[in-house]
Design a protein around this motif. Structure first.
Motif, PDB file in Angstrom:
ATOM      1  N   ILE A   1       0.871  -1.190   0.000  1.00 24.53           N
ATOM      2  CA  ILE A   1       0.000   0.000   0.000  1.00 24.53           C
ATOM      3  C   ILE A   1       0.899   1.229   0.000  1.00 24.53           C
ATOM      4  O   ILE A   1       1.726   1.407   0.907  1.00 24.53           O
ATOM      5  CB  ILE A   1      -0.952  -0.012   1.212  1.00 24.53           C
ATOM      6  N   SER A   2       0.776   2.025  -1.038  1.00 25.93           N
ATOM      7  CA  SER A   2       1.651   3.199  -1.157  1.00 25.93           C
ATOM      8  C   SER A   2       0.984   4.408  -0.519  1.00 25.93           C
ATOM      9  O   SER A   2      -0.241   4.454  -0.340  1.00 25.93           O
ATOM     10  CB  SER A   2       1.941   3.485  -2.630  1.00 25.93           C
ATOM     11  N   ALA A   3       1.828   5.412  -0.221  1.00 27.09           N
ATOM     12  CA  ALA A   3       1.286   6.671   0.310  1.00 27.09           C
ATOM     13  C   ALA A   3       0.354   7.294  -0.730  1.00 27.09           C
ATOM     14  O   ALA A   3      -0.654   7.911  -0.390  1.00 27.09           O
ATOM     15  CB  ALA A   3       2.432   7.616   0.657  1.00 27.09           C
ATOM     16  N   ALA A   4       0.685   7.099  -2.002  1.00 28.72           N
ATOM     17  CA  ALA A   4      -0.149   7.665  -3.079  1.00 28.72           C
ATOM     18  C   ALA A   4      -1.532   7.013  -3.084  1.00 28.72           C
ATOM     19  O   ALA A   4      -2.542   7.684  -3.340  1.00 28.72           O
ATOM     20  CB  ALA A   4       0.539   7.463  -4.424  1.00 28.72           C
TER      21      ALA A   4
ATOM     22  N   ALA B   1      -8.148   9.413   0.116  1.00 30.01           N
ATOM     23  CA  ALA B   1      -8.490  10.493   1.054  1.00 30.01           C
ATOM     24  C   ALA B   1      -8.590  11.844   0.346  1.00 30.01           C
ATOM     25  O   ALA B   1      -8.787  12.868   1.003  1.00 30.01           O
ATOM     26  CB  ALA B   1      -7.435  10.556   2.155  1.00 30.01           C
ATOM     27  N   GLY B   2      -8.415  11.842  -0.963  1.00 26.30           N
ATOM     28  CA  GLY B   2      -8.523  13.098  -1.720  1.00 26.30           C
ATOM     29  C   GLY B   2      -7.424  14.083  -1.346  1.00 26.30           C
ATOM     30  O   GLY B   2      -7.650  15.282  -1.276  1.00 26.30           O
ATOM     31  N   THR B   3      -6.212  13.552  -1.098  1.00 26.61           N
ATOM     32  CA  THR B   3      -5.119  14.456  -0.759  1.00 26.61           C
ATOM     33  C   THR B   3      -3.857  14.011  -1.497  1.00 26.61           C
ATOM     34  O   THR B   3      -3.941  13.303  -2.507  1.00 26.61           O
ATOM     35  CB  THR B   3      -4.918  14.519   0.779  1.00 26.61           C
ATOM     36  N   ILE B   4      -2.703  14.450  -1.016  1.00 29.61           N
ATOM     37  CA  ILE B   4      -1.445  14.100  -1.670  1.00 29.61           C
ATOM     38  C   ILE B   4      -0.587  13.277  -0.700  1.00 29.61           C
ATOM     39  O   ILE B   4      -0.774  13.350   0.520  1.00 29.61           O
ATOM     40  CB  ILE B   4      -0.678  15.370  -2.130  1.00 29.61           C
ATOM     41  N   ALA B   5       0.360  12.541  -1.270  1.00 28.41           N
ATOM     42  CA  ALA B   5       1.203  11.657  -0.446  1.00 28.41           C
ATOM     43  C   ALA B   5       1.944  12.451   0.631  1.00 28.41           C
ATOM     44  O   ALA B   5       2.165  11.947   1.734  1.00 28.41           O
ATOM     45  CB  ALA B   5       2.189  10.918  -1.340  1.00 28.41           C
ATOM     46  N   TYR B   6       2.306  13.697   0.338  1.00 36.88           N
ATOM     47  CA  TYR B   6       3.017  14.535   1.317  1.00 36.88           C
ATOM     48  C   TYR B   6       2.205  14.629   2.608  1.00 36.88           C
ATOM     49  O   TYR B   6       2.734  14.549   3.714  1.00 36.88           O
ATOM     50  CB  TYR B   6       3.201  15.960   0.781  1.00 36.88           C
ATOM     51  N   GLU B   7       0.898  14.830   2.452  1.00 31.88           N
ATOM     52  CA  GLU B   7       0.061  15.009   3.639  1.00 31.88           C
ATOM     53  C   GLU B   7      -0.089  13.690   4.395  1.00 31.88           C
ATOM     54  O   GLU B   7      -0.110  13.672   5.635  1.00 31.88           O
ATOM     55  CB  GLU B   7      -1.311  15.572   3.239  1.00 31.88           C
ATOM     56  N   VAL B   8      -0.161  12.594   3.653  1.00 30.42           N
ATOM     57  CA  VAL B   8      -0.273  11.284   4.310  1.00 30.42           C
ATOM     58  C   VAL B   8       0.958  11.054   5.193  1.00 30.42           C
ATOM     59  O   VAL B   8       0.855  10.667   6.362  1.00 30.42           O
ATOM     60  CB  VAL B   8      -0.403  10.165   3.248  1.00 30.42           C
ATOM     61  N   LEU B   9       2.153  11.335   4.644  1.00 32.10           N
ATOM     62  CA  LEU B   9       3.390  11.081   5.397  1.00 32.10           C
ATOM     63  C   LEU B   9       3.513  11.999   6.608  1.00 32.10           C
ATOM     64  O   LEU B   9       3.859  11.561   7.706  1.00 32.10           O
ATOM     65  CB  LEU B   9       4.610  11.289   4.493  1.00 32.10           C
ATOM     66  N   THR B  10       3.225  13.278   6.388  1.00 30.60           N
ATOM     67  CA  THR B  10       3.460  14.237   7.476  1.00 30.60           C
ATOM     68  C   THR B  10       2.347  14.191   8.528  1.00 30.60           C
ATOM     69  O   THR B  10       2.462  14.818   9.568  1.00 30.60           O
ATOM     70  CB  THR B  10       3.613  15.678   6.944  1.00 30.60           C
ATOM     71  N   SER B  11       1.284  13.439   8.235  1.00 34.20           N
ATOM     72  CA  SER B  11       0.186  13.348   9.212  1.00 34.20           C
ATOM     73  C   SER B  11       0.372  12.207  10.200  1.00 34.20           C
ATOM     74  O   SER B  11      -0.374  12.127  11.187  1.00 34.20           O
ATOM     75  CB  SER B  11      -1.154  13.151   8.501  1.00 34.20           C
ATOM     76  N   ILE B  12       1.298  11.299   9.947  1.00 35.92           N
ATOM     77  CA  ILE B  12       1.483  10.178  10.883  1.00 35.92           C
ATOM     78  C   ILE B  12       1.871  10.807  12.221  1.00 35.92           C
ATOM     79  O   ILE B  12       2.874  11.500  12.327  1.00 35.92           O
ATOM     80  CB  ILE B  12       2.575   9.210  10.378  1.00 35.92           C
TER      81      ILE B  12
END
Ligand SMILES: Cc1ncc(COP(=O)(O)O)c(C=O)c1O
Length: 417
Positions: free
Chosen positions: A386-389, A395-406
């Motif tokens: 499962i990729s960040a993308a 979630a209708g966002t970008i991988a940057y937000e997924v990573l920085t939200s952990i």
């Protein structure tokens, strides 16, 4: 924990928060993140340091000899900036970029000696501490330049102060505009207290298929560079390229500033084919565990608001990760997690600490089984990833937000490889 251990921890925390800079104290308050030593919970992020090194090597194939200044803002894109910086510094990275003074302090406290560029442009009252800690400020207006010059003239800091001048070449976010540039160039030319070591800009759309805007930004940057040259300013380091720029070989100058590609995550939307290819390795893997399994009849509702109704007798597994850990609530009834190497769909609303999966199709799922939220899993039923993308798309966002939200309550563990 014993009383003595408590006292030790309290002392070291106090020492971290209180940094003595020469004769003056600067207090930087940082939220404390769960550290592996304190970790009891089964939800954790594993960062593969070897993958970071491999990604840096891979990026260098695209940089055409430019110095690599790794962008480690937002706690190294959620991977834990100190450990990432130590790994990349040992691997020969040339410098680091952060958004905030506080982020630079964290790197210096971690023993990082490479140059640190502070890009956010806000230095409050810490100009002196910036200089003492060898951090290089980005400036983009006259007031900033005059303030540094004033502090040198009054002997508060030693001059000349090295700065990187940021020009706005078409993003309209930060940077001196081309209209104001002549005035700032004249001022800097006459100001011996400030030395422009770098000239920089930032791409707005290097991740898009259409390169027109990026080419236009590069042309404006060239104009800016000539304007400085005519004013007698010849910065040693010109840099504009983010990960997308590097991978497209657009804007490789004296230095480049990649962030996300170092973590093995594509800066491009899935629509754009190609780079970064399979040779980049996603460095982070987030895993948790099944904490309960229940059999549910057909027609039963699951989770807050009963937003999911089973359409057959189902087995529902509850896992120990929720939106307070950084799993977007927008994944409610969308997306999958991996159990035993197989995808299990998220059902019901993601709650603060827990999420439910439909594991009816995966036989034998039990409490304590590993669940992978982000990254790969090899299980007895196969392998999947499962990729960040992928999460970002759900979630209708970008991988940057997924990573920085952990979130900070997910302890980071580092491994080699
Ligand atoms: C000024 C600046 N340079 C470089 C980067 C790195 O971008 P990327 O992570 O896309 O490589 C960023 C990140 O947003 C940035 O703000």
């Amino acid at each position: 924990m014993s009383d003595e251990r408590w006292r030790e921890c309290a002392k070291s925390r106090e020492a971290l928060l209180r940094m003595t800079v020469s004769d003056r104290d600067v207090r930087v308050l940082r939220p404390r993140r769960a550290a592996p030593a304190d970790a009891v919970r089964q939800t954790r992020a594993e960062v593969n340091l070897a993958a970071l090194r491999a990604n840096l090597r891979m990026l260098r194939r695209y940089t055409e000899g430019a110095a690599v200044w790794a962008v480690l803002k937002a706690d190294g894109y959620g991977h834990g900036a100190p450990a990432v910086a130590r790994t990349l510094e040992r691997a020969g990275v040339n410098g680091f970029c952060v958004a905030l003074f506080e982020e630079g302090v964290e790197l210096r406290d971690a023993g990082i000696r490479a140059p640190i560029l502070v890009m956010g442009g806000y230095y409050g009252g810490v100009h002196r501490e910036m200089a003492l800690r060898g951090m290089v400020p980005v400036v983009y207006d006259l007031a900033q330049v005059s303030q540094f010059a004033r502090l040198v003239r009054s002997g508060v800091i030693d001059g000349p102060v090295r700065v990187h001048l940021k020009v706005d070449t078409g993003m309209a976010r930060l940077g001196v505009t081309m209209t104001d540039l002549p005035q700032i160039v004249t001022a800097i030319e006459q100001c011996k207290e400030v030395h422009v070591e770098g000239l920089m800009s930032h791409f707005a759309s290097a991740d898009l298929v259409d390169c027109t805007d990026t080419e236009r930004q590069l042309a404006v940057f060239e104009e800016a560079r000539l304007l400085l040259k005519r004013g007698g300013i010849d910065p040693a380091l010109c840099h504009v390229a983010n990960s997308a720029g590097v991978l497209r070989r657009m804007g490789n100058m004296d230095a480049v500033r990649p962030g996300i590609a170092l973590f093995g995550v594509s800066p491009f939307s899935p629509a754009r084919e190609g780079v970064p290819g399979p040779e980049f390795q996603q460095a982070i893997r987030v895993r948790t565990e099944v904490i309960a399994v229940r059999e549910v009849c057909a027609g039963e509702r699951v989770g807050y608001g009963g937003s999911y109704t089973t359409n057959r007798p189902s087995r529902i597994a509850t896992v120990a990760m929720g939106y307070a850990d950084g799993l977007p609530r927008l994944l409610s009834n969308r997306g999958d997690m991996l159990v035993r190497g197989h995808r299990a769909p998220i059902v019901g609303a993601v709650s603060m600490d827990m999420t439910m999966l439909d594991v009816t199709a995966i036989s034998g799922v039990a409490v304590r089984d590993e669940v992978v939220v982000l990254g790969g899993q090899d299980g007895d039923l196969g392998h999947d990833f499962i990729s960040a993308a992928e999460i970002a798309a759900h979630a209708g966002t970008i991988a940057y937000e997924v990573l920085t939200s952990i979130s900070r309550r997910v302890p980071r563990f580092y491994r080699e490889p």
